[in-house]
Design a protein around this motif. Structure first.
Motif, PDB file in Angstrom:
ATOM      1  N   GLY A 146       8.629   5.435 -15.395  1.00  0.00           N
ATOM      2  CA  GLY A 146       9.768   4.099 -15.246  1.00  0.00           C
ATOM      3  C   GLY A 146       9.938   4.246 -16.412  1.00  0.00           C
ATOM      4  N   SER A 147       9.116   4.322 -17.988  1.00  0.00           N
ATOM      5  CA  SER A 147       9.737   4.266 -18.960  1.00  0.00           C
ATOM      6  C   SER A 147       9.234   5.626 -19.759  1.00  0.00           C
ATOM      7  N   PRO A 148       9.250   5.579 -21.041  1.00  0.00           N
ATOM      8  CA  PRO A 148       8.670   6.308 -21.801  1.00  0.00           C
ATOM      9  C   PRO A 148       6.949   5.857 -22.337  1.00  0.00           C
ATOM     10  N   GLU A 149       7.208   5.072 -21.773  1.00  0.00           N
ATOM     11  CA  GLU A 149       5.044   4.130 -22.387  1.00  0.00           C
ATOM     12  C   GLU A 149       4.648   3.989 -21.090  1.00  0.00           C
ATOM     13  N   SER A 150       5.354   4.739 -19.750  1.00  0.00           N
ATOM     14  CA  SER A 150       4.421   4.568 -18.497  1.00  0.00           C
ATOM     15  C   SER A 150       3.299   5.761 -18.752  1.00  0.00           C
ATOM     16  N   ASN A 151       2.316   4.990 -18.045  1.00  0.00           N
ATOM     17  CA  ASN A 151       0.914   5.759 -18.612  1.00  0.00           C
ATOM     18  C   ASN A 151       0.812   7.344 -17.385  1.00  0.00           C
ATOM     19  N   PRO A 152       1.225   8.038 -18.457  1.00  0.00           N
ATOM     20  CA  PRO A 152       0.911   9.559 -17.051  1.00  0.00           C
ATOM     21  C   PRO A 152      -0.343   9.813 -16.115  1.00  0.00           C
ATOM     22  N   SER A 153      -1.814   8.812 -16.696  1.00  0.00           N
ATOM     23  CA  SER A 153      -2.761   9.329 -15.836  1.00  0.00           C
ATOM     24  C   SER A 153      -2.927   7.559 -15.267  1.00  0.00           C
ATOM     25  N   LYS A 154      -2.335   7.358 -14.650  1.00  0.00           N
ATOM     26  CA  LYS A 154      -1.813   5.989 -13.690  1.00  0.00           C
ATOM     27  C   LYS A 154      -2.444   6.529 -12.214  1.00  0.00           C
ATOM     28  N   ILE A 155      -3.177   5.755 -11.113  1.00  0.00           N
ATOM     29  CA  ILE A 155      -2.752   5.520 -10.344  1.00  0.00           C
ATOM     30  C   ILE A 155      -2.518   4.441  -9.845  1.00  0.00           C
ATOM     31  N   MET A 156      -1.521   4.500  -8.271  1.00  0.00           N
ATOM     32  CA  MET A 156      -0.934   3.968  -7.911  1.00  0.00           C
ATOM     33  C   MET A 156      -1.367   3.707  -6.356  1.00  0.00           C
ATOM     34  N   LEU A 157      -1.619   2.318  -6.038  1.00  0.00           N
ATOM     35  CA  LEU A 157      -2.317   2.425  -4.225  1.00  0.00           C
ATOM     36  C   LEU A 157      -1.167   1.922  -3.563  1.00  0.00           C
ATOM     37  N   VAL A 158       0.100   2.431  -2.735  1.00  0.00           N
ATOM     38  CA  VAL A 158       1.117   1.624  -2.079  1.00  0.00           C
ATOM     39  C   VAL A 158       0.249   1.441  -1.252  1.00  0.00           C
ATOM     40  N   ILE A 159       0.671  -0.244   0.016  1.00  0.00           N
ATOM     41  CA  ILE A 159       0.190  -0.631   1.077  1.00  0.00           C
ATOM     42  C   ILE A 159       1.446  -1.208   1.425  1.00  0.00           C
ATOM     43  N   SER A 160       1.828  -0.922   2.878  1.00  0.00           N
ATOM     44  CA  SER A 160       2.570  -1.698   3.475  1.00  0.00           C
ATOM     45  C   SER A 160       2.401  -2.880   3.984  1.00  0.00           C
ATOM     46  N   LYS A 161       3.551  -3.483   3.418  1.00  0.00           N
ATOM     47  CA  LYS A 161       2.967  -5.286   3.996  1.00  0.00           C
ATOM     48  C   LYS A 161       3.200  -5.766   5.407  1.00  0.00           C
ATOM     49  N   ASN A 162       4.497  -5.123   5.711  1.00  0.00           N
ATOM     50  CA  ASN A 162       4.771  -4.982   7.151  1.00  0.00           C
ATOM     51  C   ASN A 162       4.376  -5.236   8.787  1.00  0.00           C
ATOM     52  N   ASN A 163       3.140  -3.876   7.914  1.00  0.00           N
ATOM     53  CA  ASN A 163       2.198  -2.902   8.742  1.00  0.00           C
ATOM     54  C   ASN A 163       1.111  -3.740   9.546  1.00  0.00           C
TER      55      ASN A 163
END
Length: 240
Positions: A146-163
């Motif tokens: 999202g920006s130059p400061e974004s952490n390139p070794s970051k892991i993001m877990l995505v969960i569907s709320k309406n699931n």
């Protein structure tokens, strides 16, 4: 006598120059080889992975039964080096298999638009995995910085709320997040996806289903290695 002495001096000078040149060349070649070995390391992992766990990589040819199933809805998402998320999924699976975990990587290479790709990956799971509702379903993706400061070794877990299986998936994601944090290798966070009441990222297939963004479009191979190691270690602890 003078000519003999002169010839001896010339010969010694040439010998010293040749020796110095040979040493410099040898040092140069050794340095380049070392750097080449470092740069080629992750490529060797990718190339060797088929041999290390070929019996655990499924190309929609046989139904399987595994505790963990790794796949890619958007298999062609890639990183600056050319590494793809399909390579990452395969490498995570390889570490798990070598660690004694009953894991499989289901390969997909169908190019579709964003939403239709989820229909294809859904069919891949339901058609090829026995008891998928009881398995850990890990859909591996790559995030966008999202920006130059974004952490390139970051892991993001995505969960569907309406699931329909949101509560169980959230519980599993929280457990996985805590285990990744314990490795102290990378940054990890979770994101709730609630853009559509009917689009569940296929997380209604299992109560242990999660979409996982591994790094982003700025990640180096070393960043990805750290993420792979953290994810594999966390999953091993969960299934131990």
């Amino acid at each position: 006598m003078k000519n003999i002495r002169k010839n001896i001096i010339i010969a010694l000078t040439l010998l010293i120059l040749c020796s110095s040149s040979s040493y410099a060349y040898l040092h140069y070649m050794q340095a380049n080889k070392k750097q080449g070995d470092i740069n080629a390391d992750i490529n060797k992992q990718v190339n060797n992975n088929e041999n290390l766990s070929a019996n655990k990589i499924i190309k929609q040819t046989a139904r399987i039964s595994s505790d963990i199933v790794i796949y890619n809805t958007h298999f062609d998402e890639d990183y600056p080096s050319g590494l793809k998320v399909s390579d990452v999924g395969s490498l995570i699976n390889d570490q798990l298999v070598k660690g004694g975990v009953n894991s499989s990587f289901v390969e997909s290479n169908s190019k579709m638009d964003y939403k239709n790709a989820y229909k294809v990956s859904r069919n891949t799971i339901t058609s090829n995995v026995e008891g998928y509702s009881n398995a850990v379903l890990l859909d591996v993706h790559r995030d966008i910085s999202g920006s130059p400061e974004s952490n390139p070794s970051k892991i993001m877990l995505v969960i569907s709320k309406n699931n329909p299986d949101y509560e169980r998936n959230r519980e599993f994601a929280d457990l996985l997040l805590r285990e990744i944090e314990k490795t102290k290798l990378v940054e990890v966070d979770a994101y709730l996806h609630d853009r559509s009441p009917t689009f569940h990222l296929n997380q209604d297939l299992s109560g242990k289903s999660v979409l996982i963004n591994v790094g982003n479009d700025k990640s180096s191979d070393d960043d990805i290695k750290e993420c792979i190691n953290a994810i594999a270690a966390a999953l091993k602890n969960i299934t131990a």
